[in-house]
Design an enzyme around this catalytic site. Structure first.
Site, short mmCIF file in Angstrom:
data_model
loop_
_atom_site.label_atom_id
_atom_site.label_comp_id
_atom_site.label_asym_id
_atom_site.label_seq_id
_atom_site.Cartn_x
_atom_site.Cartn_y
_atom_site.Cartn_z
N TYR A 155 0.82 -1.21 0.00
CA TYR A 155 0.00 0.00 0.00
C TYR A 155 0.86 1.26 0.00
O TYR A 155 0.44 2.29 -0.55
CB TYR A 155 -0.99 -0.02 1.17
CG TYR A 155 -2.15 -0.97 0.90
CD1 TYR A 155 -3.18 -0.59 0.06
CD2 TYR A 155 -2.15 -2.25 1.44
CE1 TYR A 155 -4.22 -1.46 -0.22
CE2 TYR A 155 -3.19 -3.13 1.16
CZ TYR A 155 -4.22 -2.73 0.33
OH TYR A 155 -5.24 -3.60 0.04
N GLN A 171 -15.62 2.85 -5.38
CA GLN A 171 -14.95 1.70 -4.79
C GLN A 171 -13.44 1.94 -4.75
O GLN A 171 -12.70 1.13 -4.20
CB GLN A 171 -15.25 0.44 -5.61
CG GLN A 171 -16.72 0.07 -5.64
CD GLN A 171 -17.01 -0.99 -6.69
OE1 GLN A 171 -16.77 -2.17 -6.48
NE2 GLN A 171 -17.52 -0.58 -7.84
N ASP A 211 -8.16 5.56 -4.38
CA ASP A 211 -7.39 6.74 -4.78
C ASP A 211 -8.19 8.00 -4.48
O ASP A 211 -9.36 7.94 -4.09
CB ASP A 211 -6.99 6.65 -6.27
CG ASP A 211 -8.20 6.73 -7.23
OD1 ASP A 211 -9.00 7.69 -7.11
OD2 ASP A 211 -8.34 5.84 -8.08
N HIS A 269 -14.58 1.58 -0.07
CA HIS A 269 -13.51 0.65 0.29
C HIS A 269 -12.33 1.35 0.95
O HIS A 269 -11.24 0.80 0.99
CB HIS A 269 -13.06 -0.15 -0.94
CG HIS A 269 -14.13 -1.08 -1.45
ND1 HIS A 269 -14.16 -1.60 -2.72
CD2 HIS A 269 -15.22 -1.59 -0.82
CE1 HIS A 269 -15.22 -2.39 -2.87
NE2 HIS A 269 -15.89 -2.38 -1.73
N GLY A 281 -16.88 1.96 -14.91
CA GLY A 281 -15.58 1.34 -14.68
C GLY A 281 -15.53 0.32 -13.57
O GLY A 281 -14.53 0.21 -12.88
N THR A 282 -16.61 -0.42 -13.41
CA THR A 282 -16.59 -1.49 -12.40
C THR A 282 -17.11 -2.78 -13.02
O THR A 282 -18.09 -2.77 -13.76
CB THR A 282 -17.39 -1.13 -11.14
OG1 THR A 282 -17.48 -2.30 -10.31
CG2 THR A 282 -18.79 -0.63 -11.44
N1 APR Z 1 -12.94 3.21 -18.92
C1 APR Z 1 -14.03 2.56 -18.47
N2 APR Z 1 -13.99 1.31 -17.97
C2 APR Z 1 -12.80 0.70 -17.94
C3 APR Z 1 -11.61 1.30 -18.40
C4 APR Z 1 -11.72 2.62 -18.92
N3 APR Z 1 -10.66 3.30 -19.38
N4 APR Z 1 -10.59 0.42 -18.22
C5 APR Z 1 -11.12 -0.68 -17.67
N5 APR Z 1 -12.44 -0.53 -17.50
C6 APR Z 1 -13.41 -1.44 -16.88
C7 APR Z 1 -13.20 -2.91 -17.10
O1 APR Z 1 -13.80 -3.33 -18.33
C8 APR Z 1 -13.90 -3.53 -15.88
O2 APR Z 1 -15.28 -3.72 -16.13
O3 APR Z 1 -13.31 -1.26 -15.49
C9 APR Z 1 -13.74 -2.42 -14.81
C10 APR Z 1 -12.73 -2.74 -13.73
O4 APR Z 1 -13.17 -3.83 -12.98
P1 APR Z 1 -12.34 -4.35 -11.72
O5 APR Z 1 -10.88 -4.39 -12.09
O6 APR Z 1 -12.96 -5.62 -11.27
O7 APR Z 1 -12.50 -3.22 -10.62
P2 APR Z 1 -13.68 -2.94 -9.60
O8 APR Z 1 -15.00 -3.36 -10.15
O9 APR Z 1 -13.53 -1.51 -9.19
O10 APR Z 1 -13.29 -3.85 -8.39
C11 APR Z 1 -14.07 -3.78 -7.23
O11 APR Z 1 -12.59 -5.22 -6.03
O12 APR Z 1 -10.37 -5.73 -5.62
C12 APR Z 1 -11.53 -5.17 -5.10
O13 APR Z 1 -11.79 -3.57 -3.40
C13 APR Z 1 -11.34 -3.73 -4.72
O14 APR Z 1 -12.75 -1.82 -5.08
C14 APR Z 1 -12.23 -2.99 -5.68
C15 APR Z 1 -13.29 -4.00 -5.98
#
Ligand code: APR
Length: 236
Positions: free
Chosen positions: A59, A92, A95, A110, A176-177
């Protein structure tokens, strides 16, 4: 222009893809690793028990990296939307890029990378301003400091507050999730029936729950300025 929207409440539920164009890695990329680590080695209470030094170093590196990156056009667009709408960000992400872009209402589901937390009292938080946490760094009650992040298997204390925001959304933007991590993912499905709902993602997650969403399959830095423009102009 836009002033008639001022009472409309826009809630943006953001995930790692929101910050990808700023240079921060997402979690579920092709290699399944997070910055070369398995999440269970760095982001669980068990990892902290087993090897706190590794967890702190991990971290600390993420925090240092935060100061080498900048908010992107997507973060800036959501901040600008405050000119015409009430905007709540539920992120989530750990940053601080939403805040640095100028968003004034940001709820971190988170936790936050730039805060340290007492291991004796979760209410004791300390701003780090980029500094590392080392083994032996203690809170005022004498217990070791840890990152203020929610690890896998831990409670999500802000969940109820986040749900209350989503439940009053006139417009929900899910951005973006991957919607794979619960309970956060549930929030995407908690907007009231009349709300307008959007998903912005490079690859729209394959979820039956996203029926009724206007899907924008594009990068956040491209799609959000456009969507925000449409909302501000009252086109939708
Ligand atoms: N613009 C939009 N979406 C994007 C981009 C972009 N430039 N780049 C990637 N993505 C999308 C991917 O297609 C995916 O659907 O962002 C998403 C990222 O998904 P994850 O990596 O699973 O992230 P997230 O959903 O935030 O994870 C949730 O998991 O590890 C834990 O606590 C951590 O908060 C996190 C949680």
């Amino acid at each position: 222009m836009g002033s008639s929207n001022s009472q409309l409440h826009v809630v943006a539920l953001s995930g790692a893809g929101m910050s990808a164009e700023s240079g921060l890695k997402t979690f579920r990329g092709a290699d399944g690793l997070w910055e070369n680590h398995r999440v269970q080695d760095v982001a669980t209470p068990e990892a902290w028990e087993r090897d706190p030094e590794l967890v702190l170093r991990f971290y600390n590196e993420r925090r240092a990296q935060l100061y080498r990156v900048e908010p992107n056009a997507g973060h800036r667009a959501l901040a600008e939307l405050e000119r015409t709408h009430r905007v709540s960000i539920v992120t989530q992400n750990i940053d601080n890029l939403h805040e640095r872009a100028g968003s004034t209402s940001v709820l971190h589901l988170h936790g936050e990378l730039d805060l340290a937390r007492s291991t004796a009292d979760p209410d004791l938080l300390y701003p780090l301003e980029g500094r590392p946490i080392e083994l032996g760094d203690r809170c005022e009650r004498g217990s070791q400091l840890r990152p203020h992040v929610v690890w896998f298997g831990e409670d999500v204390p802000e969940l109820q507050r986040a749900a209350a925001l989503v439940e009053t959304a006139d417009v929900l933007i899910v951005v973006g999730t991957s919607l794979q991590v619960y309970p956060a993912a549930n929030l995407a499905y908690m907007a009231p029936p009349g709300a307008r709902k959007f998903v912005v993602d490079l690859e729209i997650p394959d979820s039956a729950g996203l029926q009724g969403f206007d899907c924008r399959e594009a990068a956040a830095g491209m799609a959000l300025p456009k969507l925000v423009g449409e909302l501000a102009e009252g086109e939708m």
